[in-house]
Design an enzyme around this catalytic site. Structure first.
Site, short mmCIF file in Angstrom:
data_model
loop_
_atom_site.label_atom_id
_atom_site.label_comp_id
_atom_site.label_asym_id
_atom_site.label_seq_id
_atom_site.Cartn_x
_atom_site.Cartn_y
_atom_site.Cartn_z
CG ASP A 105 -1.79 -1.09 1.41
OD1 ASP A 105 -2.15 -1.68 0.39
OD2 ASP A 105 -2.15 -1.39 2.57
N1 URA Z 1 -1.15 -5.87 3.97
C1 URA Z 1 -1.62 -4.61 3.98
O1 URA Z 1 -2.64 -4.33 4.58
N2 URA Z 1 -0.94 -3.68 3.31
C2 URA Z 1 0.22 -3.93 2.64
O2 URA Z 1 0.80 -3.03 2.06
C3 URA Z 1 0.67 -5.25 2.66
C4 URA Z 1 -0.02 -6.20 3.33
#
Ligand code: URA
Length: 236
Positions: A105
């Protein structure tokens, strides 16, 4: 930069020794100028090397690397909204076909893999090749034992249970940190898992994928994987 004789050899034009002879014989030019001296270095990206007037190209080299992704960068090679992307942080000039394997993310930091090798990317992204991914999540308040237990056994995300996970507190405090290991890669999985037990993730960092950890790669920097590391990742 690379020695001219090595360039000739890598292009497939001659063996390394024969390449030196071709240079002696004045059959090799760099940017339209004949080079007869041994040991001259060329820039494979920008110099034009010719043998008997024929342009020589190097075969595309595969590159697989780990990036220490900073917060604030979107995992895409091109963002129509013009936000900072991970493409700005990897050597795209030298390896234009690099692409990320999986995603983090925008506000997640840590280990993100890239490769130019489509077969490797597909193999690693395939659900049958589920490797452990290790995260550290700082959350807004300590979890009770029931919540911890639920996370470990699996929670319902979009009507489907998550696989069992390893979850352990690694830093106490008002905003404690939990180490969590999962092998699935569902969208925003870690953040949503904590949400289902009433917690909110403040910071999320991926420290390790399978046998590969970020080590001391500074935030915003990358390093190439060795072939042994790539083999270990795909279980070769
Ligand atoms: N899980 C999440 O919630 N975000 C990420 O970036 C990776 C795994």
């Amino acid at each position: 930069m690379m020695r001219l004789s090595r360039y000739l050899a890598r292009s497939g034009a001659a063996s390394r020794r024969a390449a030196e002879r071709l240079i002696d014989e004045g059959r090799v030019s760099v940017n339209e100028e004949v080079v007869r001296q041994q040991g001259v270095k060329v820039d494979p990206l920008h110099d034009e090397v010719r043998l008997d007037g024929q342009l020589l190209k190097l075969p595309a080299e595969q590159m697989t690397l780990m990036l220490h992704k900073p917060a604030g960068y979107v995992t895409t090679m091109d963002d129509p909204q013009g936000r900072p992307t991970v493409a700005e942080l990897v050597p795209l000039d030298a390896y234009p076909s690099l692409f990320p394997i999986g995603r983090l993310d925008r506000d997640t930091t840590g280990l993100l893999l890239f490769t130019t090798d489509g077969d490797l990317g597909n193999a690693l992204a395939h659900p049958s090749h589920a490797v452990d991914k290790h995260y550290r999540a700082r959350i807004d308040a300590p979890l009770g034992s029931r919540a911890l237990d639920r996370l470990r056994r699996g929670v319902d995300l979009d009507g489907r249970m998550t696989a069992p996970a390893r979850v352990q507190m690694v830093e106490r405090g008002a905003h404690p940190v939990y180490a969590i290991t999962i092998h699935e890669g569902r969208n925003r999985q870690v953040r949503r898992m904590f949400e289902t037990v009433g917690a909110s993730v403040i910071e999320l960092h991926r420290a390790q994928i399978g046998p590969l950890s970020l080590g001391d790669v500074p935030c915003g920097c990358w390093r190439e994987l060795t072939s042994a590391e790539v083999d270990a990742l795909v279980g070769r």
